[in-house]
Design a protein around this motif. Structure first.
Motif, PDB file in Angstrom:
ATOM      1  N   ALA A 202     -15.963   9.234  58.949  1.00  0.00           N
ATOM      2  CA  ALA A 202     -16.051   8.201  59.997  1.00  0.00           C
ATOM      3  C   ALA A 202     -15.356   6.917  59.562  1.00  0.00           C
ATOM      4  CB  ALA A 202     -17.512   7.931  60.338  1.00  0.00           C
ATOM      5  N   SER A 203     -15.327   6.655  58.264  1.00  0.00           N
ATOM      6  CA  SER A 203     -14.656   5.458  57.742  1.00  0.00           C
ATOM      7  C   SER A 203     -13.167   5.690  57.495  1.00  0.00           C
ATOM      8  CB  SER A 203     -15.329   5.012  56.445  1.00  0.00           C
ATOM      9  OG  SER A 203     -15.047   5.917  55.390  1.00  0.00           O
ATOM     10  N   LYS A 204     -12.672   6.896  57.868  1.00  0.00           N
ATOM     11  CA  LYS A 204     -11.252   7.267  57.759  1.00  0.00           C
ATOM     12  C   LYS A 204     -10.811   7.566  56.330  1.00  0.00           C
ATOM     13  CE  LYS A 204     -10.856   6.476  62.190  1.00  0.00           C
ATOM     14  NZ  LYS A 204     -10.898   7.603  63.146  1.00  0.00           N
ATOM     15  N   ASP A 205     -11.761   7.788  55.428  1.00  0.00           N
ATOM     16  CA  ASP A 205     -11.414   8.184  54.069  1.00  0.00           C
ATOM     17  C   ASP A 205     -11.344   9.703  53.963  1.00  0.00           C
ATOM     18  OD1 ASP A 205     -11.332   5.564  53.300  1.00  0.00           O
ATOM     19  OD2 ASP A 205     -12.857   5.740  51.732  1.00  0.00           O
ATOM     20  N   PHE A 206     -10.698  10.174  52.908  1.00  0.00           N
ATOM     21  CA  PHE A 206     -10.610  11.601  52.592  1.00  0.00           C
ATOM     22  C   PHE A 206     -11.790  11.945  51.675  1.00  0.00           C
ATOM     23  CE2 PHE A 206      -7.859  15.412  51.975  1.00  0.00           C
ATOM     24  CZ  PHE A 206      -8.556  16.020  50.945  1.00  0.00           C
ATOM     25  N   PRO A 207     -12.687  12.851  52.093  1.00  0.00           N
ATOM     26  CA  PRO A 207     -13.807  13.214  51.227  1.00  0.00           C
ATOM     27  C   PRO A 207     -13.398  14.244  50.174  1.00  0.00           C
ATOM     28  CG  PRO A 207     -14.030  14.296  53.361  1.00  0.00           C
ATOM     29  CD  PRO A 207     -12.774  13.466  53.425  1.00  0.00           C
ATOM     30  N   LEU A 208     -13.646  13.911  48.910  1.00  0.00           N
ATOM     31  CA  LEU A 208     -13.373  14.802  47.789  1.00  0.00           C
ATOM     32  C   LEU A 208     -14.694  15.029  47.057  1.00  0.00           C
ATOM     33  CD1 LEU A 208     -11.413  16.358  45.967  1.00  0.00           C
ATOM     34  CD2 LEU A 208     -10.925  14.196  44.780  1.00  0.00           C
ATOM     35  N   VAL A 209     -15.213  16.249  47.148  1.00  0.00           N
ATOM     36  CA  VAL A 209     -16.563  16.551  46.683  1.00  0.00           C
ATOM     37  C   VAL A 209     -16.500  17.365  45.394  1.00  0.00           C
ATOM     38  CG1 VAL A 209     -18.760  17.648  47.304  1.00  0.00           C
ATOM     39  CG2 VAL A 209     -17.374  16.531  49.073  1.00  0.00           C
TER      40      VAL A 209
END
Length: 299
Positions: A87-94
């Motif tokens: 939602a914050s336009k970041d790329f999630p890297l888990v």
């Protein structure tokens, strides 16, 4: 293309029986992931770890699924955090953690896409259910759960089900499938490149076909990379190693081709177990592959 990447650690070791994989996120960080990705020009925001119940305090329910309640609770927290990141336009890297965390990752990712694609880079299909699993370990079930198949406390995470359509999945590197998983793959028409295809076609052709298969039918693609997809000679620190896997160099080529395709919109790297590793070698392999996925080149 430079990205704002938010890192989420998930120290989950409740989806299986071998201790130590909860230290995977720390091992990956120690191997220098933030510094490596920053050198490529990306902006890194490390959000720390999702809080996971300690195994000593976990009481297994009447279910045949091991640590069901705690695994569900941890994945619910992860789904909320991944949702916030996108939602914050970041790329999630888990970073995992065992592969049960893909339940939460996909629950948080999929709500942002109409037709999410998934590349499952793994020795296993992770398509078991309570009826087909020989162990009751939830880390062998996340792809089935994401298809809406399994215990409701897992399939309902995020408030909707399914998270992904079978025709939008590509499994790469499979070489250990249970009978129930084979039946589900055939029944649902899931595209699988086993090690037979990797050997026979070569990784270049496999990745070309995978990218072409997904690019026109999806509006985002999640990469779920289990380090046991690689051969144990290259990635020894995993809980369920299977001989005859994808090589280190083939894996770099796969990541480089995904970087060139610009298809990947979220990613997770799982099953790094430092206790079973040799001088943090597997975490270092994971970080090197992330470098290739995010655009690192020799020249």
């Amino acid at each position: 293309m430079k990205k704002n990447i938010s890192i989420i650690g998930v120290p989950m070791d409740l989806g299986q029986m071998r201790r130590g994989v909860d230290m995977g996120p720390s091992a990956i960080r120690y191997a220098g992931v933030a510094e490596r990705l920053e050198r490529l020009g990306h902006s890194i925001n490390d959000l720390g770890n999702i809080e996971i119940a300690q195994p000593e305090r976990v009481h297994t329910s009447d279910s045949t699924l091991r640590n069901l309640k705690a695994v569900a609770e941890g994945n619910l927290k992860l789904a909320d955090k991944v949702d916030e990141v996108i939602a914050s336009k970041d790329f999630p890297l888990v970073f995992g953690g065992d592969h049960s965390i893909a339940i939460g990752t996909l629950a948080g990712v999929s709500k942002h896409y109409e037709n999410l694609g998934v590349i499952w880079y793994d020795a296993h299909g992770d398509l078991n259910t309570s009826d087909t699993s020989p162990s009751g370990n939830i880390h062998g079930m996340p792809l089935a759960v994401s298809l809406g198949i399994g215990d409701e406390s897992l399939t309902s995470i995020g408030g909707y089900s399914p998270k992904v359509k079978p025709e939008n999945i590509v499994i790469i590197g499979a070489r250990s499938l249970d009978e129930g998983e084979r039946e589900l793959i055939k029944e649902r028409g899931i595209k699988v490149f086993t090690m037979h295809e990797v050997d026979r076609m070569g990784m270049t052709k496999v990745m070309e076909e995978a990218v072409n298969y997904l690019k026109d039918r999806t509006d985002g693609v999640h990469l779920s990379l289990d380090l046991d997809g690689l051969d144990p000679s290259d990635a020894p620190g995993v809980g369920t190693p299977v001989l005859g896997g994808i090589s280190y160099r083939e894996s770099h080529l796969a990541m480089e081709m995904l970087a060139e395709s610009n298809l990947i919109t979220s990613a997770e790297f799982v099953e790094v177990n430092p206790i079973l590793d040799d001088k943090n070698r597997t975490a270092s392999v994971a970080v090197a592959l992330m470098g290739s996925l995010f655009g690192e080149k020799l020249l």
